[in-house]
Design a protein around this motif. Structure first.
Motif, PDB file in Angstrom:
ATOM      1  N   ALA A   1       7.436   0.817  -6.830  1.00 31.66           N
ATOM      2  CA  ALA A   1       7.962   2.182  -6.949  1.00 31.66           C
ATOM      3  C   ALA A   1       7.638   2.996  -5.701  1.00 31.66           C
ATOM      4  CB  ALA A   1       7.398   2.858  -8.192  1.00 31.66           C
ATOM      5  N   VAL A   2       6.395   2.909  -5.236  1.00 31.55           N
ATOM      6  CA  VAL A   2       5.980   3.648  -4.046  1.00 31.55           C
ATOM      7  C   VAL A   2       6.736   3.145  -2.816  1.00 31.55           C
ATOM      8  CG1 VAL A   2       4.049   4.088  -2.478  1.00 31.55           C
ATOM      9  CG2 VAL A   2       3.715   4.277  -4.937  1.00 31.55           C
ATOM     10  N   GLU A   3       6.922   1.827  -2.732  1.00 32.54           N
ATOM     11  CA  GLU A   3       7.670   1.262  -1.598  1.00 32.54           C
ATOM     12  C   GLU A   3       9.098   1.802  -1.556  1.00 32.54           C
ATOM     13  OE1 GLU A   3       9.045  -3.081   0.254  1.00 32.54           O
ATOM     14  OE2 GLU A   3       7.932  -2.990  -1.638  1.00 32.54           O
ATOM     15  N   SER A   4       9.715   1.927  -2.724  1.00 31.77           N
ATOM     16  CA  SER A   4      11.091   2.444  -2.774  1.00 31.77           C
ATOM     17  C   SER A   4      11.143   3.909  -2.349  1.00 31.77           C
ATOM     18  CB  SER A   4      11.678   2.270  -4.175  1.00 31.77           C
ATOM     19  OG  SER A   4      11.024   3.113  -5.113  1.00 31.77           O
ATOM     20  N   LEU A   5      10.130   4.681  -2.758  1.00 34.58           N
ATOM     21  CA  LEU A   5      10.082   6.093  -2.368  1.00 34.58           C
ATOM     22  C   LEU A   5       9.875   6.234  -0.861  1.00 34.58           C
ATOM     23  CD1 LEU A   5       7.913   7.509  -5.300  1.00 34.58           C
ATOM     24  CD2 LEU A   5      10.347   7.926  -4.920  1.00 34.58           C
ATOM     25  N   LYS A   6       9.026   5.399  -0.297  1.00 27.89           N
ATOM     26  CA  LYS A   6       8.807   5.427   1.153  1.00 27.89           C
ATOM     27  C   LYS A   6      10.082   5.076   1.909  1.00 27.89           C
ATOM     28  CE  LYS A   6       3.838   4.402   1.320  1.00 27.89           C
ATOM     29  NZ  LYS A   6       3.402   5.555   2.143  1.00 27.89           N
ATOM     30  N   ALA A   7      10.905   4.194   1.316  1.00 25.51           N
ATOM     31  CA  ALA A   7      12.158   3.796   1.966  1.00 25.51           C
ATOM     32  C   ALA A   7      13.215   4.886   1.892  1.00 25.51           C
ATOM     33  CB  ALA A   7      12.689   2.508   1.335  1.00 25.51           C
ATOM     34  N   GLY A   8      12.992   5.883   0.994  1.00 30.62           N
ATOM     35  CA  GLY A   8      13.934   6.999   0.901  1.00 30.62           C
ATOM     36  C   GLY A   8      14.548   7.206  -0.462  1.00 30.62           C
ATOM     37  N   ALA A   9      14.053   6.495  -1.492  1.00 32.32           N
ATOM     38  CA  ALA A   9      14.581   6.686  -2.845  1.00 32.32           C
ATOM     39  C   ALA A   9      14.275   8.101  -3.332  1.00 32.32           C
ATOM     40  CB  ALA A   9      13.986   5.661  -3.804  1.00 32.32           C
ATOM     41  N   PHE A  10      15.179   8.627  -4.123  1.00 35.06           N
ATOM     42  CA  PHE A  10      15.007   9.970  -4.687  1.00 35.06           C
ATOM     43  C   PHE A  10      13.894   9.965  -5.729  1.00 35.06           C
ATOM     44  CE2 PHE A  10      16.075  12.915  -8.155  1.00 35.06           C
ATOM     45  CZ  PHE A  10      16.138  14.117  -7.476  1.00 35.06           C
ATOM     46  N   ASP A  11      13.879   8.930  -6.564  1.00 34.12           N
ATOM     47  CA  ASP A  11      12.892   8.820  -7.638  1.00 34.12           C
ATOM     48  C   ASP A  11      12.938   7.394  -8.169  1.00 34.12           C
ATOM     49  OD1 ASP A  11      10.924   9.549  -9.437  1.00 34.12           O
ATOM     50  OD2 ASP A  11      11.981  11.310 -10.193  1.00 34.12           O
ATOM     51  N   PHE A  12      12.164   7.125  -9.226  1.00 34.74           N
ATOM     52  CA  PHE A  12      12.173   5.789  -9.816  1.00 34.74           C
ATOM     53  C   PHE A  12      12.066   5.891 -11.328  1.00 34.74           C
ATOM     54  CE2 PHE A  12       7.710   6.795  -9.502  1.00 34.74           C
ATOM     55  CZ  PHE A  12       7.153   6.225 -10.634  1.00 34.74           C
ATOM     56  N   LEU A  13      12.496   4.827 -12.017  1.00 37.93           N
ATOM     57  CA  LEU A  13      12.358   4.691 -13.465  1.00 37.93           C
ATOM     58  C   LEU A  13      11.655   3.375 -13.747  1.00 37.93           C
ATOM     59  CD1 LEU A  13      15.870   5.733 -14.837  1.00 37.93           C
ATOM     60  CD2 LEU A  13      13.720   6.841 -15.419  1.00 37.93           C
ATOM     61  N   SER A  14      10.811   3.354 -14.762  1.00 37.86           N
ATOM     62  CA  SER A  14      10.145   2.117 -15.158  1.00 37.86           C
ATOM     63  C   SER A  14      10.778   1.566 -16.434  1.00 37.86           C
ATOM     64  CB  SER A  14       8.654   2.369 -15.392  1.00 37.86           C
ATOM     65  OG  SER A  14       8.019   2.759 -14.196  1.00 37.86           O
ATOM     66  N   LYS A  15      10.839   0.226 -16.534  1.00 38.90           N
ATOM     67  CA  LYS A  15      11.297  -0.424 -17.765  1.00 38.90           C
ATOM     68  C   LYS A  15      10.128  -0.552 -18.731  1.00 38.90           C
ATOM     69  CE  LYS A  15      14.853  -3.250 -15.507  1.00 38.90           C
ATOM     70  NZ  LYS A  15      15.297  -4.620 -15.197  1.00 38.90           N
ATOM     71  N   PRO A  16      10.357  -0.449 -20.042  1.00 35.83           N
ATOM     72  CA  PRO A  16      11.638  -0.121 -20.671  1.00 35.83           C
ATOM     73  C   PRO A  16      12.021   1.336 -20.390  1.00 35.83           C
ATOM     74  CG  PRO A  16       9.884  -0.170 -22.296  1.00 35.83           C
ATOM     75  CD  PRO A  16       9.282  -0.667 -21.029  1.00 35.83           C
TER      76      PRO A  16
END
Length: 459
Positions: free
Chosen positions: A91-106
């Motif tokens: 999740a943190v890696e995606s945010l560093k790459a520029g993601a707006f936010d993240f969701l966790s499963k489920p």
């Protein structure tokens, strides 16, 4: 939502795609789906979307590939990554790459709807509906212009930002600017100085409590995370958090939920976290004073606020603005400042940064005998005047003997020096007396005694 929005959903699991599509359709969002990176990139090149949701694991790549592609071609498009439960590293890696936010499963549908609303609001900031707030940062220097550009870019994201900078450099101002230029601008902005909260009240302040949960809990208390719902929570001087509170804060940030003291269940929150400290947090981690996992979670994006000595071109502009503000507060005419006094300010190193400049001007405004502030009214510490561009003969040298003759006796002169040192330390730590005593190498009781003796604190 009356306006038609469009979303791109990227996932190779039909059940997840169906769940996402049904939820977004009920929100008035029209969905297009793709089951791999290649087809998603093709759709992104051919069609404009308002939001993108992508799974992290895809047959021919991963969600980070999608994030980087969007950042390169359509950076204004908010993209959220769906990660496996508990996989905060991803999740943190995606945010560093520029993601707006993240969701966790489920996937929690309430969290999904909140994320989509925030993302759509962020997407609209590129239109004429973007907040037209005037910048809180004054200056024309390259350092400030670069900081402004970073704030505008980061305002649209939901990623945690760790703001670094010296005391008095304007870290809270930067945090407020980021909030006011983002999709949360109409929701609360709460700033809390972590070093100013008594340890025994810290959990209650952050997470709230239920009536009767402990002695003195006469009614329910909401807590900062719930009070900032929909907005931004700014954790200033986060390095001052004790280790036990760091553990609880980390869990709250990761789970996006808090449990009030005496409460029976965790309550989700929708808050963006910004944090700051004037201390070197990496050094605090190395020394075992700050948890590495919390640092990793807060330091997704780092933003440095330059000290005032690195933006000397802005001193004149800041000086005139602050004098106008002081005059308005006192309901007096704005004083002038002599060229010599302004020149001395521009050569001063400002250990306390903009906050120190404001204090210097307020003192000079109060004490000057005319409507023009002169150099002697500034009462600058001569050992902090920048001298790199001056000939050796013009470098000011303190003569303690000559200075002492200006006072009735040597005791008064030494008391003035002691008072200056204590005030400087207190201003540096925002008048946290415990921290000031530690910095000066004296006990808290000794500091209290010295402050009373010097008239800095009432008996």
């Amino acid at each position: 939502m009356s306006e038609l929005f469009t979303a791109l959903i990227i996932d190779d699991e039909p059940d997840i795609c169906e769940l996402l599509e049904m939820t977004l359709n009920r929100m008035g969002v029209q969905c297009t789906t793709a089951n791999n990176v290649l087809s998603a990139k093709t759709l992104l090149e051919r069609k404009a979307f308002n939001i993108c949701l992508t799974d992290m694991r895809l047959p021919d790549g991963n969600g980070i590939d999608i994030v980087r592609f969007i950042q390169k071609h359509t950076p204004q498009l908010p993209v959220a990554v769906i990660t496996a439960h508990g996989n905060m590293d991803t999740a943190v890696e995606s945010l560093k790459a520029g993601a707006f936010d993240f969701l966790s499963k489920p996937i929690d549908l309430a969290n999904l709807r909140t994320l989509v609303k925030n993302a759509l609001a962020s997407n609209q900031l590129t239109d004429d509906t973007a907040p037209k707030t005037q910048s809180r940062l004054l200056g024309e220097s390259p350092a400030i212009k670069q900081l402004e550009r970073s704030i505008v870019k980061l305002a649209r994201s939901q990623a945690p930002v760790y703001i670094t900078g010296e005391s008095g450099s304007g870290k809270e101002l930067v945090a407020r600017s980021m909030h006011e230029r983002g999709p949360r601008a109409n929701s609360p902005f709460l700033a809390v100085n972590c070093g100013a909260i008594p340890r025994e009240l810290m959990e209650s302040e952050f997470f709230g409590h239920k009536k009767g949960s402990f002695t003195g809990a006469h009614q329910d208390k909401q807590g900062l995370f719930r009070a900032a719902e929909g907005g931004t929570l700014f954790l200033d001087e986060v390095a001052d958090l004790p280790l036990d509170m760091q553990v609880k804060l980390l869990r709250a940030i990761q789970e996006k939920a808090v449990r009030a003291i005496g409460g029976s269940a965790e309550e989700p929150f929708n808050v963006r976290i910004l944090s700051a400290t004037h201390r070197n947090l990496e050094a605090e981690v190395a020394e075992g004073n700050f948890r590495q996992d919390l640092f990793y979670r807060l330091n997704v994006i780092q933003l440095n606020v330059p000290p005032l000595r690195d933006r000397k071109d802005d001193v004149a502009l800041l000086t005139h603005h602050l004098l106008q503000k002081l005059a308005a507060d006192m309901q007096l005419d704005t004083p002038k400042i002599s060229p010599a006094a302004l020149n001395e300010l521009e050569r001063y190193s400002f250990p306390g940064n903009v906050r120190e400049l404001e204090n210097i001007l307020e003192r000079a405004f109060t004490l000057c005998d005319t409507d023009t502030i002169e150099s002697h009214d500034l009462q600058l510490k001569h050992d902090a005047i920048l001298t790199e561009n001056l000939p050796t003969s013009s470098i000011p040298v303190i003569s303690h003997y000559e200075r002492a003759l200006e006072f009735p006796n040597i005791d008064d002169y030494l008391a003035d020096i002691e008072k200056d040192i204590i005030l400087g330390s207190l201003e540096k730590v925002r008048w946290n007396k415990t921290m000031a005593a530690k910095e000066l190498g004296v006990t808290f009781r000794s500091l209290r005694y010295r402050m009373q003796k010097l008239g800095l604190e009432e008996d």
